[in-house]
Design a protein around this motif. Structure first.
Motif, PDB file in Angstrom:
ATOM      1  N   PHE A  97       0.831  -1.208   0.000  1.00 42.95           N
ATOM      2  CA  PHE A  97       0.000   0.000   0.000  1.00 42.95           C
ATOM      3  C   PHE A  97       0.864   1.256   0.000  1.00 42.95           C
ATOM      4  CE2 PHE A  97      -1.935   3.447   2.505  1.00 42.95           C
ATOM      5  CZ  PHE A  97      -2.937   3.817   1.611  1.00 42.95           C
ATOM      6  N   ALA A  98       1.924   1.258   0.785  1.00 40.28           N
ATOM      7  CA  ALA A  98       2.805   2.433   0.851  1.00 40.28           C
ATOM      8  C   ALA A  98       3.382   2.742  -0.529  1.00 40.28           C
ATOM      9  CB  ALA A  98       3.924   2.200   1.861  1.00 40.28           C
ATOM     10  N   GLN A  99       3.765   1.699  -1.251  1.00 44.27           N
ATOM     11  CA  GLN A  99       4.308   1.910  -2.597  1.00 44.27           C
ATOM     12  C   GLN A  99       3.230   2.493  -3.514  1.00 44.27           C
ATOM     13  OE1 GLN A  99       5.980  -1.562  -4.427  1.00 44.27           O
ATOM     14  NE2 GLN A  99       6.378  -0.518  -6.362  1.00 44.27           N
ATOM     15  N   GLU A 100       2.032   1.913  -3.472  1.00 45.83           N
ATOM     16  CA  GLU A 100       0.937   2.412  -4.317  1.00 45.83           C
ATOM     17  C   GLU A 100       0.544   3.841  -3.930  1.00 45.83           C
ATOM     18  OE1 GLU A 100      -0.121   1.151  -7.036  1.00 45.83           O
ATOM     19  OE2 GLU A 100       0.909  -0.756  -6.838  1.00 45.83           O
ATOM     20  N   ALA A 101       0.515   4.119  -2.623  1.00 45.88           N
ATOM     21  CA  ALA A 101       0.161   5.463  -2.167  1.00 45.88           C
ATOM     22  C   ALA A 101       1.194   6.478  -2.662  1.00 45.88           C
ATOM     23  CB  ALA A 101       0.052   5.504  -0.643  1.00 45.88           C
ATOM     24  N   GLY A 102       2.455   6.090  -2.657  1.00 46.09           N
ATOM     25  CA  GLY A 102       3.502   6.971  -3.192  1.00 46.09           C
ATOM     26  C   GLY A 102       3.281   7.251  -4.668  1.00 46.09           C
ATOM     27  N   ASP A 103       2.858   6.209  -5.402  1.00 41.30           N
ATOM     28  CA  ASP A 103       2.574   6.397  -6.830  1.00 41.30           C
ATOM     29  C   ASP A 103       1.382   7.328  -7.030  1.00 41.30           C
ATOM     30  OD1 ASP A 103       4.669   4.688  -7.405  1.00 41.30           O
ATOM     31  OD2 ASP A 103       3.388   2.943  -7.816  1.00 41.30           O
ATOM     32  N   VAL A 104       0.379   7.234  -6.149  1.00 38.92           N
ATOM     33  CA  VAL A 104      -0.785   8.131  -6.232  1.00 38.92           C
ATOM     34  C   VAL A 104      -0.327   9.572  -6.024  1.00 38.92           C
ATOM     35  CG1 VAL A 104      -2.929   8.850  -5.093  1.00 38.92           C
ATOM     36  CG2 VAL A 104      -2.508   6.424  -5.539  1.00 38.92           C
ATOM     37  N   VAL A 105       0.472   9.777  -5.001  1.00 37.72           N
ATOM     38  CA  VAL A 105       0.949  11.128  -4.706  1.00 37.72           C
ATOM     39  C   VAL A 105       1.743  11.682  -5.888  1.00 37.72           C
ATOM     40  CG1 VAL A 105       2.487  12.490  -3.217  1.00 37.72           C
ATOM     41  CG2 VAL A 105       0.911  10.808  -2.210  1.00 37.72           C
ATOM     42  N   ALA A 106       2.650  10.872  -6.416  1.00 37.65           N
ATOM     43  CA  ALA A 106       3.488  11.350  -7.525  1.00 37.65           C
ATOM     44  C   ALA A 106       2.644  11.690  -8.754  1.00 37.65           C
ATOM     45  CB  ALA A 106       4.535  10.300  -7.880  1.00 37.65           C
ATOM     46  N   THR A 107       1.708  10.827  -9.116  1.00 34.32           N
ATOM     47  CA  THR A 107       0.906  11.089 -10.322  1.00 34.32           C
ATOM     48  C   THR A 107      -0.091  12.214 -10.090  1.00 34.32           C
ATOM     49  OG1 THR A 107      -0.626   9.283  -9.741  1.00 34.32           O
ATOM     50  CG2 THR A 107       1.180   8.747 -11.265  1.00 34.32           C
ATOM     51  N   ALA A 108      -0.627  12.328  -8.882  1.00 34.54           N
ATOM     52  CA  ALA A 108      -1.569  13.417  -8.593  1.00 34.54           C
ATOM     53  C   ALA A 108      -0.849  14.760  -8.589  1.00 34.54           C
ATOM     54  CB  ALA A 108      -2.274  13.164  -7.261  1.00 34.54           C
ATOM     55  N   ILE A 109       0.373  14.817  -8.086  1.00 39.87           N
ATOM     56  CA  ILE A 109       1.147  16.059  -8.116  1.00 39.87           C
ATOM     57  C   ILE A 109       1.409  16.467  -9.565  1.00 39.87           C
ATOM     58  CG2 ILE A 109       3.434  17.066  -7.656  1.00 39.87           C
ATOM     59  CD1 ILE A 109       3.355  15.622  -4.935  1.00 39.87           C
ATOM     60  N   ALA A 110       1.693  15.488 -10.402  1.00 38.51           N
ATOM     61  CA  ALA A 110       1.914  15.786 -11.822  1.00 38.51           C
ATOM     62  C   ALA A 110       0.667  16.412 -12.438  1.00 38.51           C
ATOM     63  CB  ALA A 110       2.303  14.522 -12.568  1.00 38.51           C
ATOM     64  N   VAL A 111      -0.523  15.956 -12.016  1.00 40.63           N
ATOM     65  CA  VAL A 111      -1.774  16.520 -12.541  1.00 40.63           C
ATOM     66  C   VAL A 111      -1.932  17.968 -12.084  1.00 40.63           C
ATOM     67  CG1 VAL A 111      -4.307  16.351 -12.399  1.00 40.63           C
ATOM     68  CG2 VAL A 111      -2.933  14.286 -12.776  1.00 40.63           C
ATOM     69  N   TYR A 120      -5.619   9.747 -16.279  1.00 45.73           N
ATOM     70  CA  TYR A 120      -6.001   8.327 -16.223  1.00 45.73           C
ATOM     71  C   TYR A 120      -4.979   7.512 -15.419  1.00 45.73           C
ATOM     72  CZ  TYR A 120      -9.765   8.889 -19.643  1.00 45.73           C
ATOM     73  OH  TYR A 120     -10.915   9.253 -20.289  1.00 45.73           O
ATOM     74  N   ARG A 121      -3.727   7.842 -15.583  1.00 44.81           N
ATOM     75  CA  ARG A 121      -2.681   7.141 -14.824  1.00 44.81           C
ATOM     76  C   ARG A 121      -2.860   7.385 -13.328  1.00 44.81           C
ATOM     77  NH1 ARG A 121       3.433   8.044 -13.938  1.00 44.81           N
ATOM     78  NH2 ARG A 121       3.981   6.001 -13.108  1.00 44.81           N
ATOM     79  N   ALA A 122      -3.144   8.629 -12.949  1.00 41.36           N
ATOM     80  CA  ALA A 122      -3.373   8.950 -11.531  1.00 41.36           C
ATOM     81  C   ALA A 122      -4.592   8.207 -11.007  1.00 41.36           C
ATOM     82  CB  ALA A 122      -3.532  10.457 -11.348  1.00 41.36           C
ATOM     83  N   LEU A 123      -5.643   8.144 -11.814  1.00 44.00           N
ATOM     84  CA  LEU A 123      -6.838   7.394 -11.398  1.00 44.00           C
ATOM     85  C   LEU A 123      -6.527   5.905 -11.242  1.00 44.00           C
ATOM     86  CD1 LEU A 123      -9.592   9.106 -13.569  1.00 44.00           C
ATOM     87  CD2 LEU A 123      -9.461   9.061 -11.063  1.00 44.00           C
ATOM     88  N   GLY A 124      -5.747   5.360 -12.173  1.00 43.22           N
ATOM     89  CA  GLY A 124      -5.348   3.949 -12.080  1.00 43.22           C
ATOM     90  C   GLY A 124      -4.540   3.664 -10.822  1.00 43.22           C
ATOM     91  N   GLU A 125      -3.612   4.558 -10.523  1.00 49.12           N
ATOM     92  CA  GLU A 125      -2.804   4.397  -9.307  1.00 49.12           C
ATOM     93  C   GLU A 125      -3.686   4.477  -8.057  1.00 49.12           C
ATOM     94  OE1 GLU A 125       0.169   3.359  -9.192  1.00 49.12           O
ATOM     95  OE2 GLU A 125       0.826   3.707 -11.253  1.00 49.12           O
TER      96      GLU A 125
END
Length: 164
Positions: free
Chosen positions: A100-114, A125-130
């Protein structure tokens, strides 16, 4: 008909003890009926001697020349199984949290990019997938945590961390 008894089970321990000292003597020692000893020796039985009765039977078995302490060995084996099962559940929970920590980090990274503006539909879409992947991992943690609760009054009561 001979019934198969699992090694290091209480039924097998009762059979070993009674096989050496006799069912009648085992019953006399623990102040129970002989039928009770036969019940303890039955693999499908849900009853077994108390710790004091098991210790008394182990002592009588050893005094009669038996090798080892059947009830002590069975209890130790079953305790080891329960401990290793609970330990495996703790490790699995740790793995779930790490995932979960790894996935949550990916969410943060992709959401910041948005949030940086000019985000493409693909990056959204990538942020939503993460986010979906993180939710899946979080659900696994919730299910695993629920397995650590001790509930009910049945045979699994008090067996926290052990999956049915």
């Amino acid at each position: 008909m001979t019934q198969a008894r699992a090694p290091l089970s209480f039924a097998q321990a009762a059979t070993r003890v009674a096989g050496l000292i006799g069912y009648a003597e085992a019953a006399r020692i623990v102040r129970r009926r002989e039928r009770t000893i036969y019940e303890w020796a039955r693999p499908s039985s849900s009853t077994c001697p108390t710790i004091a009765q098991a210790a008394t039977l182990d002592a009588a078995y050893a005094a009669a020349g038996g090798d080892g302490h059947p009830f002590h060995e069975a209890y130790s084996h079953q305790l080891e199984l329960a401990s290793s099962s609970a330990s495996a559940c703790y490790r699995a929970l740790g793995d779930d949290v790490a995932g979960f920590a790894q996935e949550a980090g990916d969410v943060v990274a992709t959401a910041i990019a948005v949030t940086q503006g000019n985000a493409s539909p693909q990056s959204i879409y990538r942020a939503l997938g993460e986010t979906e992947q993180a939710q899946t991992k979080l659900g696994a943690i919730a299910r695993r945590l629920g397995s650590f609760l001790t509930t009910g009054a049945g045979p699994a009561a008090g067996s926290s961390g052990v999956h049915p």
